[in-house]
Design an enzyme around this catalytic site. Structure first.
Site, PDB file in Angstrom:
ATOM      1  N   ARG A 168      59.729   7.100  90.482  1.00 13.71           N
ATOM      2  CA  ARG A 168      61.010   7.069  91.193  1.00 13.71           C
ATOM      3  C   ARG A 168      60.823   6.351  92.507  1.00 13.71           C
ATOM      4  O   ARG A 168      60.826   6.946  93.566  1.00 13.71           O
ATOM      5  CB  ARG A 168      61.498   8.478  91.356  1.00 13.71           C
ATOM      6  CG  ARG A 168      61.709   8.978  89.952  1.00 13.71           C
ATOM      7  CD  ARG A 168      62.379  10.112  89.713  1.00 13.71           C
ATOM      8  NE  ARG A 168      63.488   9.853  88.830  1.00 13.71           N
ATOM      9  CZ  ARG A 168      64.413  10.731  88.619  1.00 13.71           C
ATOM     10  NH1 ARG A 168      64.381  11.855  89.255  1.00 13.71           N
ATOM     11  NH2 ARG A 168      65.362  10.478  87.782  1.00 13.71           N
ATOM     12  N   GLN A 191      63.486   1.341  90.243  1.00 20.21           N
ATOM     13  CA  GLN A 191      64.827   1.893  90.034  1.00 20.21           C
ATOM     14  C   GLN A 191      65.607   1.160  88.942  1.00 20.21           C
ATOM     15  O   GLN A 191      66.281   1.788  88.136  1.00 20.21           O
ATOM     16  CB  GLN A 191      65.602   1.802  91.343  1.00 20.21           C
ATOM     17  CG  GLN A 191      66.415   3.029  91.610  1.00 20.21           C
ATOM     18  CD  GLN A 191      66.837   3.122  93.062  1.00 20.21           C
ATOM     19  OE1 GLN A 191      66.606   2.200  93.856  1.00 20.21           O
ATOM     20  NE2 GLN A 191      67.464   4.211  93.417  1.00 20.21           N
ATOM     21  N   ASP A 245      64.802   2.453  85.480  1.00 17.44           N
ATOM     22  CA  ASP A 245      64.808   3.906  85.324  1.00 17.44           C
ATOM     23  C   ASP A 245      65.914   4.359  84.359  1.00 17.44           C
ATOM     24  O   ASP A 245      67.049   4.615  84.754  1.00 17.44           O
ATOM     25  CB  ASP A 245      65.003   4.529  86.721  1.00 17.44           C
ATOM     26  CG  ASP A 245      64.945   6.036  86.711  1.00 17.44           C
ATOM     27  OD1 ASP A 245      64.861   6.630  85.619  1.00 17.44           O
ATOM     28  OD2 ASP A 245      64.990   6.623  87.804  1.00 17.44           O
ATOM     29  N   SER A 303      67.598   7.893  84.799  1.00 17.76           N
ATOM     30  CA  SER A 303      68.695   7.931  85.767  1.00 17.76           C
ATOM     31  C   SER A 303      69.959   7.281  85.220  1.00 17.76           C
ATOM     32  O   SER A 303      71.062   7.813  85.392  1.00 17.76           O
ATOM     33  CB  SER A 303      68.307   7.207  87.055  1.00 17.76           C
ATOM     34  OG  SER A 303      67.344   7.948  87.730  1.00 17.76           O
ATOM     35  N   TYR A 339      61.619  15.426  92.388  1.00 14.05           N
ATOM     36  CA  TYR A 339      62.049  16.479  91.473  1.00 14.05           C
ATOM     37  C   TYR A 339      61.942  17.844  92.147  1.00 14.05           C
ATOM     38  O   TYR A 339      61.101  18.058  93.026  1.00 14.05           O
ATOM     39  CB  TYR A 339      61.172  16.478  90.209  1.00 14.05           C
ATOM     40  CG  TYR A 339      61.396  15.285  89.322  1.00 14.05           C
ATOM     41  CD1 TYR A 339      62.598  15.116  88.655  1.00 14.05           C
ATOM     42  CD2 TYR A 339      60.403  14.325  89.147  1.00 14.05           C
ATOM     43  CE1 TYR A 339      62.802  14.021  87.838  1.00 14.05           C
ATOM     44  CE2 TYR A 339      60.602  13.225  88.328  1.00 14.05           C
ATOM     45  CZ  TYR A 339      61.811  13.088  87.677  1.00 14.05           C
ATOM     46  OH  TYR A 339      62.017  12.009  86.862  1.00 14.05           O
TER      47      TYR A 339
HETATM   48  P1  NAD Z   1      66.476  16.457  87.273  1.00 13.66           P
HETATM   49  O1  NAD Z   1      67.247  15.917  86.103  1.00 13.66           O
HETATM   50  O2  NAD Z   1      65.048  16.750  87.104  1.00 13.66           O
HETATM   51  O3  NAD Z   1      67.212  17.798  87.774  1.00 13.66           O
HETATM   52  C1  NAD Z   1      68.580  17.830  88.062  1.00 13.66           C
HETATM   53  C2  NAD Z   1      68.813  18.592  89.346  1.00 13.66           C
HETATM   54  O4  NAD Z   1      68.587  19.989  89.125  1.00 13.66           O
HETATM   55  C3  NAD Z   1      67.909  18.210  90.501  1.00 13.66           C
HETATM   56  O5  NAD Z   1      68.700  17.825  91.603  1.00 13.66           O
HETATM   57  C4  NAD Z   1      67.116  19.487  90.800  1.00 13.66           C
HETATM   58  O6  NAD Z   1      66.842  19.635  92.171  1.00 13.66           O
HETATM   59  C5  NAD Z   1      68.071  20.538  90.307  1.00 13.66           C
HETATM   60  N1  NAD Z   1      67.490  21.876  90.075  1.00 13.66           N
HETATM   61  C6  NAD Z   1      66.285  22.221  89.569  1.00 13.66           C
HETATM   62  N2  NAD Z   1      66.153  23.573  89.550  1.00 13.66           N
HETATM   63  C7  NAD Z   1      67.314  24.084  90.032  1.00 13.66           C
HETATM   64  C8  NAD Z   1      67.797  25.398  90.252  1.00 13.66           C
HETATM   65  N3  NAD Z   1      67.068  26.475  89.994  1.00 13.66           N
HETATM   66  N4  NAD Z   1      69.060  25.533  90.744  1.00 13.66           N
HETATM   67  C9  NAD Z   1      69.821  24.467  91.048  1.00 13.66           C
HETATM   68  N5  NAD Z   1      69.409  23.196  90.865  1.00 13.66           N
HETATM   69  C10 NAD Z   1      68.172  23.008  90.377  1.00 13.66           C
HETATM   70  O7  NAD Z   1      66.638  15.528  88.564  1.00 13.66           O
HETATM   71  P2  NAD Z   1      67.177  14.028  88.662  1.00 13.66           P
HETATM   72  O8  NAD Z   1      68.619  13.983  88.466  1.00 13.66           O
HETATM   73  O9  NAD Z   1      66.371  13.204  87.754  1.00 13.66           O
HETATM   74  O10 NAD Z   1      66.877  13.602  90.169  1.00 13.66           O
HETATM   75  C11 NAD Z   1      66.105  14.300  91.092  1.00 13.66           C
HETATM   76  C12 NAD Z   1      66.068  13.501  92.399  1.00 13.66           C
HETATM   77  O11 NAD Z   1      65.382  12.267  92.252  1.00 13.66           O
HETATM   78  C13 NAD Z   1      67.430  13.151  92.957  1.00 13.66           C
HETATM   79  O12 NAD Z   1      67.415  13.331  94.335  1.00 13.66           O
HETATM   80  C14 NAD Z   1      67.573  11.706  92.675  1.00 13.66           C
HETATM   81  O13 NAD Z   1      68.456  11.051  93.556  1.00 13.66           O
HETATM   82  C15 NAD Z   1      66.158  11.242  92.839  1.00 13.66           C
HETATM   83  N6  NAD Z   1      65.948   9.967  92.134  1.00 13.66           N
HETATM   84  C16 NAD Z   1      65.305   8.952  92.795  1.00 13.66           C
HETATM   85  C17 NAD Z   1      65.114   7.732  92.139  1.00 13.66           C
HETATM   86  C18 NAD Z   1      64.434   6.590  92.827  1.00 13.66           C
HETATM   87  O14 NAD Z   1      64.167   6.688  93.997  1.00 13.66           O
HETATM   88  N7  NAD Z   1      64.130   5.523  92.122  1.00 13.66           N
HETATM   89  C19 NAD Z   1      65.537   7.567  90.834  1.00 13.66           C
HETATM   90  C20 NAD Z   1      66.157   8.632  90.191  1.00 13.66           C
HETATM   91  C21 NAD Z   1      66.360   9.833  90.866  1.00 13.66           C
END
Ligand code: NAD
Length: 376
Positions: A119, A124, A127, A130, A225
């Site tokens: 990430r 990006q 990805d 995402s 994550y």
């Molecule tokens: P994910 O699919 O693993 O999880 C979805 C969401 O569930 C996350 O926000 C996580 O914090 C939340 N979660 C986990 N346990 C929980 C709980 N007990 N109660 C409530 N919420 C809970 O996560 P994701 O959507 O793949 O993304 C995670 C982070 O990574 C985000 O901030 C996203 O913006 C970031 N991201 C960055 C990049 C990059 O920089 N290239 C790319 C993709 C995502």
């Protein structure tokens, strides 16, 4: 180099290349074979692939390919058909199966797991987790909107005023943010919660309300994550969410933990307190369970008190053409990034910062440190 685009199993409507990306790949110098009918689920007829310069091929043509693109993980039998030295790009769900990782190593294939894409800003554009999650968040709101017995926006008419539907989004990563944005656009009143503190600002900037629950110290991994909560923290979280759930018309859960089972966040008691006609969509549903007690992977169930719980298997299927377009772009971006113009080849350097994260097997061995102990 020859590239093969595989047809997905019948439960997945997506395809790993679309005419637009095929044109880009051919421009690089690749010869492209697309398995017959591969685009059917996304309403892309074979002729459109031919017009883009690809050849339509039978499934066994895969054994001649230097690069294979697909969405879903292949079977061990499919891996056995691959050419030694081939590069395979797809989701692999690698934490669920050592078997696949070993099969790739034994076949001498370089397997890229799209779930493991780092990430970082550089990665990006590649990805796929995402790009698909964002469509899933959108599609979940539309699905819920057709399930509840009410409209989403406030409506003032001579017949009376309709109050906006109330949404609660649990887990505000990529899917959750898109769900909030979509529900807001449709006029719903939206609340949301996530264990990562960084999320609060993103929620409020979309015009939704962040539900504050004090569960002590939480955090996130280097990759962004969420970290796993303790049993006590999860209890506190469930208590804090119970009241919000009971007042909501729709709850959408997206809370996942990378490489681990999703936490159970919505309990039987919480569901029992919801009004008849309300709907829960569990985007974390999997055959091993999800965020919601009673959600069934790929099914819709209605509880005794009239709450519908949906655990979509592949919700991206409802927007298959755009899901394919985004997925295919992620893969084309990957190939273009690692394409060596001089040799007209896709080159794999296991030490590259992106490949070090997502390359599982190479040169006949498991090379990713998280999987080198995979049982044979
Ligand atoms: P994910 O699919 O693993 O999880 C979805 C969401 O569930 C996350 O926000 C996580 O914090 C939340 N979660 C986990 N346990 C929980 C709980 N007990 N109660 C409530 N919420 C809970 O996560 P994701 O959507 O793949 O993304 C995670 C982070 O990574 C985000 O901030 C996203 O913006 C970031 N991201 C960055 C990049 C990059 O920089 N290239 C790319 C993709 C995502």
């Amino acid at each position: 180099m020859r590239l093969f685009v595989a047809k997905e199993p019948s439960e997945d409507q997506r395809v790993a290349a679309v005419p637009e990306t095929i044109r880009r790949l051919i421009q690089l110098g690749l010869e492209v074979d697309v398995e017959a009918d591969a685009g059917a689920g996304s309403q892309i007829p074979d002729q459109q692939f031919i017009d883009a310069g690809a050849k339509i091929a039978p499934p066994d043509k895969i054994s001649e390919a230097d690069i294979v693109l697909r969405v879903q993980p292949p079977t061990v039998e499919m891996i056995a058909q691959l050419k030694k030295g081939a590069i395979h790009l797809s989701f692999l769900n690698p934490f669920a199966s050592d078997k696949l990782v070993n099969a790739f190593a034994n076949a001498g294939v370089s397997a890229i797991s799209l779930e493991m894409m780092p990430r970082t800003t550089l990665a990006q554009k590649m990805d796929a987790l995402s790009s698909q999650a964002s469509l899933a968040g959108y599609a979940a709101v539309l699905l819920s909107a057709t399930t509840i017995p009410q409209i989403l926006p406030m409506m003032m008419t001579p017949a009376g005023t309709i109050q906006p539907a109330k949404y609660f989004i649990i887990g505000v990563g990529v899917a959750g943010l898109q769900a909030i944005a979509t529900a807001k656009r449709l006029g719903a009143r939206v609340e949301a919660f996530d264990t990562r503190p960084a999320v609060e600002e993103q929620v409020t900037s979309l015009g939704a309300k962040f539900v504050k629950i004090d569960i002590g110290e939480t955090g996130q991994t280097e990759q962004g994550y969420a970290k796993e909560l303790t049993a006590e923290q999860l209890d506190l979280q469930r208590q804090g969410m119970a009241k919000v759930c009971s007042k909501c018309d729709v709850v959408i859960t997206t809370a996942k933990l990378f490489g681990r089972p999703a936490p159970v966040l919505v309990t039987e008691e919480m569901i029992a307190a919801m009004a008849p006609g309300s709907t829960i969509i569990d985007l974390a549903a999997s055959p091993q369970g999800g965020n919601v007690v009673g959600s069934k992977f790929g099914e819709s169930v209605t509880t005794e008190n009239g709450v519908t719980i949906i655990g979509p298997a592949i919700i991206e299927n409802t927007v298959a053409r755009d899901a394919s377009l985004m997925f295919a772009s992620n893969l084309a971006n990957f190939i273009e990034h690692f394409w060596d113009k001089e040799s007209a080849k896709l080159t794999i350097d296991p030490a590259h910062e992106i490949l070090a994260g997502c390359l599982l097997t190479h040169g006949g061995a498991v090379v990713h440190p998280k999987f080198t102990n995979a049982t044979k």
